[in-house]
Design a protein around this motif. Structure first.
Motif, PDB file in Angstrom:
ATOM      1  N   ARG A  96     153.044  61.578 105.032  1.00 31.86           N
ATOM      2  CA  ARG A  96     154.310  61.535 104.217  1.00 31.86           C
ATOM      3  C   ARG A  96     154.502  59.989 104.279  1.00 31.86           C
ATOM      4  O   ARG A  96     155.058  59.505 103.409  1.00 31.86           O
ATOM      5  N   HIS A  97     154.213  59.256 105.261  1.00 25.08           N
ATOM      6  CA  HIS A  97     154.382  57.743 105.001  1.00 25.08           C
ATOM      7  C   HIS A  97     153.765  57.170 104.005  1.00 25.08           C
ATOM      8  O   HIS A  97     154.211  56.186 103.447  1.00 25.08           O
ATOM      9  N   SER A 100     155.647  58.014 100.976  1.00 24.09           N
ATOM     10  CA  SER A 100     156.962  57.339 100.736  1.00 24.09           C
ATOM     11  C   SER A 100     156.346  55.888 100.125  1.00 24.09           C
ATOM     12  O   SER A 100     157.230  55.368  99.548  1.00 24.09           O
ATOM     13  N   ARG A 101     155.359  55.350 100.658  1.00 29.55           N
ATOM     14  CA  ARG A 101     154.847  54.059 100.594  1.00 29.55           C
ATOM     15  C   ARG A 101     154.591  53.881  99.036  1.00 29.55           C
ATOM     16  O   ARG A 101     154.753  52.991  98.054  1.00 29.55           O
ATOM     17  N   PRO A 107     161.555  62.303 102.926  1.00 29.25           N
ATOM     18  CA  PRO A 107     161.302  63.689 103.511  1.00 29.25           C
ATOM     19  C   PRO A 107     161.235  64.751 102.990  1.00 29.25           C
ATOM     20  O   PRO A 107     160.420  65.652 103.041  1.00 29.25           O
ATOM     21  N   TYR A 110     158.824  65.303 100.150  1.00 35.42           N
ATOM     22  CA  TYR A 110     157.318  65.432 100.640  1.00 35.42           C
ATOM     23  C   TYR A 110     157.169  67.118 101.143  1.00 35.42           C
ATOM     24  O   TYR A 110     156.249  67.613 100.784  1.00 35.42           O
ATOM     25  N   ASN A 125     155.157  66.951 109.278  1.00 31.69           N
ATOM     26  CA  ASN A 125     156.079  65.744 108.976  1.00 31.69           C
ATOM     27  C   ASN A 125     155.267  64.526 109.007  1.00 31.69           C
ATOM     28  O   ASN A 125     155.585  63.277 109.395  1.00 31.69           O
ATOM     29  N   GLY A 126     154.155  64.502 108.880  1.00 30.63           N
ATOM     30  CA  GLY A 126     152.911  63.191 108.785  1.00 30.63           C
ATOM     31  C   GLY A 126     152.711  62.518 110.116  1.00 30.63           C
ATOM     32  O   GLY A 126     152.725  61.500 110.369  1.00 30.63           O
ATOM     33  N   ARG A 128     150.495  61.808 113.643  1.00 31.96           N
ATOM     34  CA  ARG A 128     149.103  61.173 113.625  1.00 31.96           C
ATOM     35  C   ARG A 128     148.032  62.241 113.895  1.00 31.96           C
ATOM     36  O   ARG A 128     148.148  62.852 114.683  1.00 31.96           O
ATOM     37  N   ARG A 168     144.455  61.571 105.450  1.00 28.80           N
ATOM     38  CA  ARG A 168     144.931  61.089 106.815  1.00 28.80           C
ATOM     39  C   ARG A 168     144.220  60.279 107.479  1.00 28.80           C
ATOM     40  O   ARG A 168     144.269  59.324 108.188  1.00 28.80           O
ATOM     41  N   CYS A 171     143.874  57.015 106.111  1.00 26.21           N
ATOM     42  CA  CYS A 171     144.871  56.118 106.705  1.00 26.21           C
ATOM     43  C   CYS A 171     144.811  55.537 108.078  1.00 26.21           C
ATOM     44  O   CYS A 171     144.764  54.563 108.530  1.00 26.21           O
ATOM     45  N   SER A 175     144.325  51.950 109.564  1.00 24.15           N
ATOM     46  CA  SER A 175     145.338  51.557 110.647  1.00 24.15           C
ATOM     47  C   SER A 175     144.391  50.858 111.893  1.00 24.15           C
ATOM     48  O   SER A 175     144.666  49.943 112.596  1.00 24.15           O
TER      49      SER A 175
END
Length: 213
Positions: A96-97, A100-101, A107, A110, A125-126, A128, A168, A171, A175
Motif C-alpha cells: 500500500r505505501h 500511495s507514493r 487506503p 488500495y 494493509n501493506g 512488512r 514487496r 521494497c 529498505s
C-alpha cells in the motif's frame, strides 16, 4: 445527411441543457433569449419538425487540430499504460505505501483495487513482508541498479519480474540497503567526531605542557 445528424445532436443537447437551466451553450452559439424561449416551448412533434430543417439554419464547420489530436491520443495511450502498470504492480504484490507514493492512493482505493482484481488477503494493509534471502537481495539490487533508466513504477515492476520475487520483496530489499547506508553514514560521522575530539584533546595537552615549561 452527416451534417443533419450533427445539427440534430446539437439541438438535442441544447434542449437538454434548457431543462437543466443551462443556457451557456445556446448563448455561446449566438441565440438570443427570445429564440431560447421559443425553443423551450416546442412540443416533441414541433421539435422533430425543427430538426428536419436544422441544416438550413445551423452551419457546422469542423476542423481537426492534428497536433492536438496526436497529443490527446498519446495521453490516452499513456493513461492506459499507467493503468496496466498499476494493475500489474498489485498482482505482483505491491504494498500500500508504494502505491500511495507512486500514485497518491488512499487506503480505501488500495483495498478496492485489490478486491476488484480478486487478489488474496496476504498483507492486505501493506504489512512488512519477510526479509529476502541474501541471494534474493543481491539479485534484486543488481536488477534495480541496471533498470535505473525506467520510470519509477516500471522499475519496481520490472525488477520484481527479473528477480522472480514480489514487489514487496523489492521494497524490502531497498529498505534494507537504505538502513545499512544510514548506519554506515552514522558510523563514519561518529568516527570523524571522535577524531576531531581526540585531536582537540591532544592539542590541549600539548599546549599545557608547553606552558609548564
Amino acid at each position: 445527411m452527416e451534417n443533419q445528424d450533427m445539427t440534430i445532436l446539437l439541438l438535442q443537447r441544447m434542449t437538454q441543457q434548457f431543462h437543466e437551466a443551462d443556457y451557456e451553450c445556446a448563448l455561446r452559439l449566438g441565440l438570443d433569449w427570445d429564440e431560447i424561449r421559443v425553443l423551450e416551448e416546442l412540443s416533441l412533434l414541433d421539435f422533430h419538425v425543427l430538426t428536419t430543417l436544422s441544416p438550413h439554419f445551423i452551419r457546422i464547420d469542423i476542423q481537426i487540430d492534428h497536433a492536438q489530436l496526436d497529443l490527446a491520443l498519446r495521453r490516452v495511450v499513456d493513461h492506459k499504460r499507467s493503468q496496466e502498470i498499476q494493475q500489474r504492480l498489485l498482482v505482483h504484490g505491491a504494498p500500500r505505501h508504494l502505491m500511495s507514493r507512486l500514485y497518491g492512493w488512499i487506503p480505501q482505493q488500495y483495498r478496492s483495487q485489490r478486491r476488484m482484481l480478486h487478489l488474496d488477503e496476504e498483507f492486505p494493509n501493506g504489512g512488512r513482508p519477510p526479509n529476502p534471502t541474501l541471494t534474493e537481495e543481491e539479485t534484486i539490487l543488481t536488477h534495480w541498479d541496471h533498470l535505473a533508466d525506467l520510470d519509477l513504477a516500471e522499475r519496481y515492476l520490472e525488477t520484481a519480474l527479473a528477480a522472480k520475487v514480489s514487489v514487496r520483496q523489492v521494497c524490502r530489499a531497498l529498505s534494507l540497503r537504505e538502513e545499512r547506508e544510514r548506519e554506515a553514514l552514522g558510523a563514519t560521522a561518529s568516527v570523524r567526531l571522535h577524531g576531531v575530539a581526540s585531536g582537540a584533546h591532544s592539542q590541549s595537552i600539548s599546549s599545557m605542557t608547553n606552558r609548564s615549561r
